[in-house]
Write an enzyme that holds these catalytic residues in place. Structure first.
Site, PDB file in Angstrom:
ATOM      1  N   THR A   4       7.721   6.427   0.446  1.00 49.44           N
ATOM      2  CA  THR A   4       6.401   6.019   0.869  1.00 49.44           C
ATOM      3  C   THR A   4       5.449   5.247   0.142  1.00 49.44           C
ATOM      4  OG1 THR A   4       4.772   7.804   0.665  1.00 49.44           O
ATOM      5  CG2 THR A   4       6.068   8.029   2.557  1.00 49.44           C
TER       6      THR A   4
ATOM      7  N   HIS B 208     -10.007  -8.524  -5.862  1.00 48.66           N
ATOM      8  CA  HIS B 208     -11.135  -7.672  -5.957  1.00 48.66           C
ATOM      9  C   HIS B 208     -10.876  -6.338  -6.841  1.00 48.66           C
ATOM     10  CE1 HIS B 208     -13.319  -8.832  -2.033  1.00 48.66           C
ATOM     11  NE2 HIS B 208     -12.728 -10.132  -2.719  1.00 48.66           N
TER      12      HIS B 208
ATOM     13  N   HIS C 118     -16.784  -8.280  -9.216  1.00 45.72           N
ATOM     14  CA  HIS C 118     -15.821  -7.418  -9.090  1.00 45.72           C
ATOM     15  C   HIS C 118     -15.569  -6.753 -10.377  1.00 45.72           C
ATOM     16  CE1 HIS C 118     -15.299  -8.452  -4.772  1.00 45.72           C
ATOM     17  NE2 HIS C 118     -15.249  -9.641  -5.426  1.00 45.72           N
TER      18      HIS C 118
ATOM     19  N   CYS D  78       8.316   4.884  -4.094  1.00 43.93           N
ATOM     20  CA  CYS D  78       8.860   6.053  -3.688  1.00 43.93           C
ATOM     21  C   CYS D  78       9.120   6.094  -2.214  1.00 43.93           C
ATOM     22  CB  CYS D  78       8.052   7.367  -3.902  1.00 43.93           C
ATOM     23  SG  CYS D  78       6.289   7.374  -3.238  1.00 43.93           S
TER      24      CYS D  78
ATOM     25  N   ASP E  58      11.253   6.926  -7.626  1.00 48.17           N
ATOM     26  CA  ASP E  58      11.989   8.114  -7.671  1.00 48.17           C
ATOM     27  C   ASP E  58      13.347   7.529  -6.607  1.00 48.17           C
ATOM     28  OD1 ASP E  58      11.229   7.858  -5.041  1.00 48.17           O
ATOM     29  OD2 ASP E  58      10.497  10.005  -4.734  1.00 48.17           O
TER      30      ASP E  58
END
Ligand code: RB5
Length: 143
Positions: free
Chosen positions: A67, A98, A133, A65, A8
């Site tokens: 954060t 993992h 995993h 974005c 964004d």
């Protein structure tokens, strides 16, 4: 390897830095926008990038974005996307080992360019460990 990138407005500057780094290092880049700092909605871009990865149009996806939080939530709504928000190189390494993360999310307003590129580099070059995993990754993909 073809990498889809999307952001964004809050992640635009860092997304462009990452796209340039990828191109300079021999990766093919599918830049899905946004293409300026004009305000847009991160769910649209997280979804777009995840769909490119899940459909096979790109092998991996990078979303940014402000954060990294909103766009990672959006990406993970798409079945088959395993998008990890990473704020350290260790997280980038572990999410490949993992979780076989096929997407990484970063915060343009929370992670500086230098660290972001280290995260991207580690995430691109670390192989999935498989073994025990794999079952857990299959569980994620079957949710
Ligand atoms: C946009 O202002 C901001 O909310 C967005 O970039 C992101 O940080 C959301 O999680």
């Amino acid at each position: 390897m073809k990498i889809a990138v999307a952001s964004d407005h809050g992640g635009f500057a860092l997304k462009e830095v990452i796209a340039k780094y990828l191109e300079e290092n021999g990766y093919e880049v599918l830049n899905l926008g946004t293409y300026s700092e004009d305000s847009v909605d991160y769910p649209e871009y997280g979804k777009k990038c995840a769909e490119a990865v899940v459909s096979g149009e790109a092998e991996r996806g990078i979303v940014v974005c402000g954060t990294g939080i909103g766009i990672s939530i959006a990406a993970n709504k798409v079945k088959g996307a395993r998008c990890a928000l990473c704020t350290s190189v260790h997280m980038a390494e572990m999410t490949r080992l993992h979780n076989d993360a096929n997407m990484v999310a970063l915060g343009g307003r929370t992670t500086d360019d230098e660290l972001a590129l280290e995260i991207v580099k580690t995430w691109l070059t670390t192989e999935f460990e498989g073994g025990r995993h794999q079952r857990r990754v299959d569980m994620l993909d079957n949710m």
